[in-house]
Design a protein around this motif. Sequence first.
Motif, PDB file in Angstrom:
ATOM      1  N   ASN A  50     -65.677 -33.377 -90.251  1.00  0.00           N
ATOM      2  CA  ASN A  50     -66.301 -34.702 -90.253  1.00  0.00           C
ATOM      3  C   ASN A  50     -65.284 -35.828 -90.171  1.00  0.00           C
ATOM      4  N   CYS A  51     -64.059 -35.471 -89.770  1.00  0.00           N
ATOM      5  CA  CYS A  51     -62.974 -36.443 -89.730  1.00  0.00           C
ATOM      6  C   CYS A  51     -62.213 -36.369 -88.410  1.00  0.00           C
ATOM      7  N   ALA A  52     -61.672 -37.507 -88.007  1.00  0.00           N
ATOM      8  CA  ALA A  52     -60.744 -37.564 -86.877  1.00  0.00           C
ATOM      9  C   ALA A  52     -59.320 -37.466 -87.413  1.00  0.00           C
ATOM     10  N   VAL A  53     -58.423 -36.907 -86.616  1.00  0.00           N
ATOM     11  CA  VAL A  53     -57.011 -36.829 -87.003  1.00  0.00           C
ATOM     12  C   VAL A  53     -56.307 -38.107 -86.559  1.00  0.00           C
TER      13      VAL A  53
ATOM     14  N   PRO B 267     -43.543 -23.544 -89.337  1.00  0.00           N
ATOM     15  CA  PRO B 267     -42.991 -24.585 -90.211  1.00  0.00           C
ATOM     16  C   PRO B 267     -43.236 -24.239 -91.670  1.00  0.00           C
ATOM     17  N   LYS B 268     -42.523 -24.908 -92.537  1.00  0.00           N
ATOM     18  CA  LYS B 268     -42.773 -24.729 -93.963  1.00  0.00           C
ATOM     19  C   LYS B 268     -44.113 -25.362 -94.335  1.00  0.00           C
ATOM     20  N   GLY B 269     -44.429 -26.536 -93.763  1.00  0.00           N
ATOM     21  CA  GLY B 269     -45.691 -27.159 -94.140  1.00  0.00           C
ATOM     22  C   GLY B 269     -46.120 -28.265 -93.202  1.00  0.00           C
ATOM     23  N   TYR B 270     -47.356 -28.742 -93.424  1.00  0.00           N
ATOM     24  CA  TYR B 270     -47.967 -29.791 -92.613  1.00  0.00           C
ATOM     25  C   TYR B 270     -48.442 -30.947 -93.476  1.00  0.00           C
ATOM     26  N   ALA B 271     -48.568 -32.120 -92.859  1.00  0.00           N
ATOM     27  CA  ALA B 271     -49.260 -33.267 -93.443  1.00  0.00           C
ATOM     28  C   ALA B 271     -50.246 -33.785 -92.411  1.00  0.00           C
ATOM     29  N   PHE B 272     -51.506 -33.863 -92.795  1.00  0.00           N
ATOM     30  CA  PHE B 272     -52.554 -34.392 -91.925  1.00  0.00           C
ATOM     31  C   PHE B 272     -53.099 -35.686 -92.520  1.00  0.00           C
ATOM     32  N   THR B 273     -53.208 -36.716 -91.693  1.00  0.00           N
ATOM     33  CA  THR B 273     -53.899 -37.943 -92.082  1.00  0.00           C
ATOM     34  C   THR B 273     -55.208 -37.982 -91.309  1.00  0.00           C
ATOM     35  N   PHE B 274     -56.317 -37.862 -92.035  1.00  0.00           N
ATOM     36  CA  PHE B 274     -57.649 -37.854 -91.434  1.00  0.00           C
ATOM     37  C   PHE B 274     -58.367 -39.172 -91.700  1.00  0.00           C
ATOM     38  N   LYS B 275     -59.293 -39.504 -90.816  1.00  0.00           N
ATOM     39  CA  LYS B 275     -60.189 -40.635 -91.037  1.00  0.00           C
ATOM     40  C   LYS B 275     -61.622 -40.121 -90.991  1.00  0.00           C
ATOM     41  N   LYS B 276     -62.374 -40.358 -92.050  1.00  0.00           N
ATOM     42  CA  LYS B 276     -63.764 -39.884 -92.111  1.00  0.00           C
ATOM     43  C   LYS B 276     -64.642 -40.725 -91.196  1.00  0.00           C
ATOM     44  N   ASP B 277     -65.243 -40.045 -90.205  1.00  0.00           N
ATOM     45  CA  ASP B 277     -66.142 -40.767 -89.286  1.00  0.00           C
ATOM     46  C   ASP B 277     -67.534 -40.150 -89.245  1.00  0.00           C
ATOM     47  N   ASP B 278     -67.729 -39.033 -89.935  1.00  0.00           N
ATOM     48  CA  ASP B 278     -69.014 -38.317 -90.004  1.00  0.00           C
ATOM     49  C   ASP B 278     -69.534 -37.850 -88.642  1.00  0.00           C
ATOM     50  N   VAL B 279     -68.648 -37.720 -87.667  1.00  0.00           N
ATOM     51  CA  VAL B 279     -69.015 -37.084 -86.402  1.00  0.00           C
ATOM     52  C   VAL B 279     -69.114 -35.587 -86.654  1.00  0.00           C
ATOM     53  N   LYS B 280     -70.175 -34.959 -86.177  1.00  0.00           N
ATOM     54  CA  LYS B 280     -70.386 -33.528 -86.417  1.00  0.00           C
ATOM     55  C   LYS B 280     -69.702 -32.721 -85.310  1.00  0.00           C
ATOM     56  N   ARG B 281     -68.500 -32.282 -85.564  1.00  0.00           N
ATOM     57  CA  ARG B 281     -67.733 -31.533 -84.571  1.00  0.00           C
ATOM     58  C   ARG B 281     -68.012 -30.044 -84.679  1.00  0.00           C
ATOM     59  N   THR B 282     -68.180 -29.385 -83.561  1.00  0.00           N
ATOM     60  CA  THR B 282     -68.378 -27.944 -83.555  1.00  0.00           C
ATOM     61  C   THR B 282     -67.017 -27.247 -83.658  1.00  0.00           C
TER      62      THR B 282
END
Length: 310
Positions: free
Chosen positions: A216-219, A282-297
């Motif tokens: 439900n979020c965009a990256v 990689p050792k790790g990731y960081a994701f910044t998401f924005k909630k847009d409530d788009v229903k992605r399959t």
Amino acid sequence: MTIDNIFHPDTHSKLIEITESNYLFEDGTILPVHNGVPILFSSDSIFSIDDIVKAKATTQSSDYLNTSSTKNYIRRKLLPSLCTDFNIEKRYNRLVELCPNNGKVLVVGAGEKIDYYKNKFKNCEVITSDVHNQFKPDYVFDGHFIPFVNNTFDVVLAAQVIEHTINPWKFCQELQRVTKLGGILQIEAPHNFPYHAEPYDFYRFTYTGMRSLFPNCAVLKAEITEGNASVVAITLSNYFVNLSSKKLIRSGFLFVTRILFGWLKYLDKRQALPNRRTVSMPKGYAFTFKKDDVKRTSKELLKEFYTLKK
């Protein structure tokens, strides 16, 4: 945080009264306040109120910060680290810019960094939480059952927490639920790292695995926190340390491998952005998401992977 924003983690009954020792909910249920910190566990949580009352160390213990211990002093003060998140300050400064003044920020799993987060988001209302009371967060609760109403927070941050959740799908649903529409979720997690905080260590996450948990979020941005060279350093050190069960030998290997391999992390400084080569280990990731409530399959989420450069 106002009374109107809090509900019972099981019944979702509204909070109606706060006393020195209890939180009283509309349906008559009561949850305790212990040493000034509300303990808002669900009855289905793997953690318990009794853990807090007895000061049981679960996912984290404050003892490792005690530098009066020779071992801790050498490990924390003298030896080089095997990995470093070189972009963390830049990333969090960007997060501060995305949060409106007087916005609400929820930090899930704040650990020992409570003061850091409150100082970083100094123009916001920062609510810190954890599953233990080792460092005195604002609330103790289980992230699978967040005791706040829908759409409460402008920013939700969970750094190095999701691997400790026994059901990351439910945990991520809860994070999205309490984030406002248009709000930001900052999620950081390991891809390759030794088993730790035992037995509360459950998962590791690939790039596509992490993306799939937030449909439900965009990256807004994805970064590698520590790269492939850090993994090599950690793996080599872990191998040598675990050759023996004797404390003195293990400590010796820890000392030597930190000196020998601590420089490798600097090879990762230019590899902060993921591509279809660097996401391999990689050792790790960081994701910044924005909630847009788009229903992605699921298919749509996987297609995003092919937008990464080769």
